[in-house]
Design an enzyme around this catalytic site. Sequence first.
Site: not given
Length: 179
Positions: A43, A98, A102, A130, A151-152, A158, A164
């Site tokens: 990510g 990162e 979350d 978040k 959720f993004v 992804d 991505r």
Amino acid sequence: MKNDILKILVTEEELKEKVNALGEQISRDYKGKNLLMVSVLKGSVVFMADLMRAVTIPAKIDFMAVSSYGSGTKTSGVVKIIKDLDLDLHGYDVLIVEDILDSGMTLQYITELLKARGTKSIKIATLLDKPSRRKAPIKADYFCFDIPDEFVVGYGLDYDEAYRNFPAVGVLKPEVYTK
Ligand code: IMP
Ligand code: MG
């Protein structure tokens, strides 16, 4: 791909501006230190690629891959190392890079693991935060954007390994999840 996006949360221009500003700040804060940027795959690759080029002081890079067990859009807190770092961490000022903070379970695990390997210091830089979803007592030392509990995808993030390569950060249309 674009047709699956409901709305854009962070535009390409906003990403560029914030990531460049963060690179400048890291360059100031880590001057004279032994900076090692650790990207957590997959990510954070897009963020890492932009951030490392915005850092103007000498920096080394390394990669690790972890998977948090659990399906769909929620993490379980159980983390498994898929690919470990190549470098010995002794004496490095490690900056973990990162994509998103979350629940914090993943970063809590990684931070403890790397700390135990003799790092001189360890800090966290996350693109997105978040805060409302936090379960573990983890705070980002650096972050670019605070986002709501949605959720993004995009800019490295992804859904089921897709999106991505979408260049901005957006929210998917609900029907994508039920496909
Ligand atoms: P945490 O352990 O709950 O903090 O989860 C962190 C990881 O979950 C991130 O590195 C992402 O891979 C994934 N994740 C959490 N929220 C999102 C999201 O909104 N979109 C995509 N991936 C996410
Ligand atoms: Mg992921």
